[in-house]
Design a protein around this motif. Sequence first.
Motif, short mmCIF file in Angstrom:
data_model
loop_
_atom_site.label_atom_id
_atom_site.label_comp_id
_atom_site.label_asym_id
_atom_site.label_seq_id
_atom_site.Cartn_x
_atom_site.Cartn_y
_atom_site.Cartn_z
N SER A 1 -11.65 -10.97 9.71
CA SER A 1 -12.20 -11.31 8.40
C SER A 1 -12.66 -10.03 7.70
N SER A 2 -12.97 -10.15 6.42
CA SER A 2 -13.48 -9.01 5.67
C SER A 2 -14.82 -8.54 6.24
N TYR A 3 -15.61 -9.49 6.72
CA TYR A 3 -16.89 -9.13 7.34
C TYR A 3 -16.66 -8.29 8.59
N ASP A 4 -15.73 -8.72 9.45
CA ASP A 4 -15.41 -7.96 10.66
C ASP A 4 -14.93 -6.55 10.31
N LEU A 5 -14.10 -6.45 9.28
CA LEU A 5 -13.58 -5.15 8.85
C LEU A 5 -14.71 -4.25 8.37
N SER A 6 -15.61 -4.78 7.54
CA SER A 6 -16.74 -3.99 7.05
C SER A 6 -17.63 -3.51 8.19
N ALA A 7 -17.87 -4.39 9.15
CA ALA A 7 -18.70 -4.02 10.30
C ALA A 7 -18.02 -2.93 11.14
N ALA A 8 -16.71 -3.03 11.34
CA ALA A 8 -15.98 -2.03 12.11
C ALA A 8 -15.98 -0.69 11.38
N LEU A 9 -15.80 -0.72 10.06
CA LEU A 9 -15.84 0.52 9.28
C LEU A 9 -17.20 1.20 9.42
N GLU A 10 -18.25 0.42 9.35
CA GLU A 10 -19.59 0.99 9.47
C GLU A 10 -19.81 1.59 10.86
N ARG A 11 -19.36 0.90 11.90
CA ARG A 11 -19.52 1.41 13.28
C ARG A 11 -18.72 2.69 13.51
N HIS A 12 -17.58 2.82 12.86
CA HIS A 12 -16.69 3.95 13.10
C HIS A 12 -16.75 5.01 11.99
N ARG A 13 -17.63 4.83 11.02
CA ARG A 13 -17.70 5.75 9.89
C ARG A 13 -18.02 7.18 10.32
N GLU A 14 -18.87 7.35 11.32
CA GLU A 14 -19.23 8.69 11.79
C GLU A 14 -18.01 9.45 12.30
N LYS A 15 -17.05 8.73 12.86
CA LYS A 15 -15.81 9.36 13.35
C LYS A 15 -14.80 9.56 12.22
N GLY A 16 -15.13 9.06 11.02
CA GLY A 16 -14.27 9.29 9.86
C GLY A 16 -13.40 8.13 9.43
N ALA A 17 -13.67 6.91 9.88
CA ALA A 17 -12.87 5.76 9.46
C ALA A 17 -12.85 5.68 7.93
N PHE A 18 -11.70 5.30 7.37
CA PHE A 18 -11.61 5.29 5.91
C PHE A 18 -10.53 4.33 5.42
N ARG A 19 -10.63 4.02 4.13
CA ARG A 19 -9.60 3.24 3.43
C ARG A 19 -8.60 4.23 2.86
N ILE A 20 -7.34 3.97 3.08
CA ILE A 20 -6.29 4.89 2.62
C ILE A 20 -6.17 4.80 1.10
N ALA A 21 -6.27 5.96 0.45
CA ALA A 21 -6.15 6.03 -1.01
C ALA A 21 -4.73 6.39 -1.43
N SER A 22 -4.04 7.21 -0.62
CA SER A 22 -2.67 7.58 -0.97
C SER A 22 -1.87 7.88 0.29
N VAL A 23 -0.56 7.70 0.17
CA VAL A 23 0.36 7.96 1.28
C VAL A 23 1.53 8.77 0.75
N ALA A 24 1.84 9.88 1.42
CA ALA A 24 3.01 10.68 1.08
C ALA A 24 4.09 10.41 2.12
N ASP A 25 5.29 10.10 1.67
CA ASP A 25 6.41 9.85 2.57
C ASP A 25 7.14 11.16 2.81
N ASN A 26 6.82 11.81 3.91
CA ASN A 26 7.47 13.07 4.29
C ASN A 26 8.48 12.81 5.40
N ALA A 27 9.03 11.60 5.43
CA ALA A 27 9.99 11.23 6.46
C ALA A 27 11.41 11.17 5.92
N ALA A 28 11.54 11.12 4.61
CA ALA A 28 12.86 10.97 4.00
C ALA A 28 13.53 12.34 3.82
N GLY A 29 14.83 12.30 3.68
CA GLY A 29 15.57 13.50 3.35
C GLY A 29 15.73 14.48 4.49
N GLY A 30 15.61 14.02 5.72
CA GLY A 30 15.84 14.89 6.87
C GLY A 30 14.80 15.96 7.07
#
Length: 126
Positions: A84-113
């Motif tokens: 649930s969203s509650y479980d996710l928020s709680a997990a983020l808070e518990r792991h925040r010190e280690k740097g847990a985060f919501r992804i803002a952007s993704v670069a695809d550096n897998a294409a084109g060999g």
Amino acid sequence: MLPFGTENLTLVQRVEAAVDGRTQLRYVKRSLSGCSWRRKSVWKQNGVRMEHGEEVVCRIPAGQEVPRAGDYLFRGDVTENISSSYDLSAALERHREKGAFRIASVADNAAGGAPLAHYAASGEGA
């Protein structure tokens, strides 16, 4: 394999599906391996103020689950049940010190060999 790719990560994705005309929400955890995790200190502007913050960039070898903006990344293996969203928020808070985060952007550096094919996911840390 990425150089310095020694990190295990947990990717949490929000999945919505229509069931009987209603939207069902669930969260899916995926384990990723051979990744790199880099944190750096940044200054960002908030209105007229400058605030100190942190940015996290994770590189995930190609061939694993592709992260998307809006997904969540945790350093290490997350053993908590996230249903649930509650479980996710709680997990983020518990792991925040280690740097847990919501992804803002993704670069695809897998294409084109690319010689070190990977996906670069970044976002704001704690």
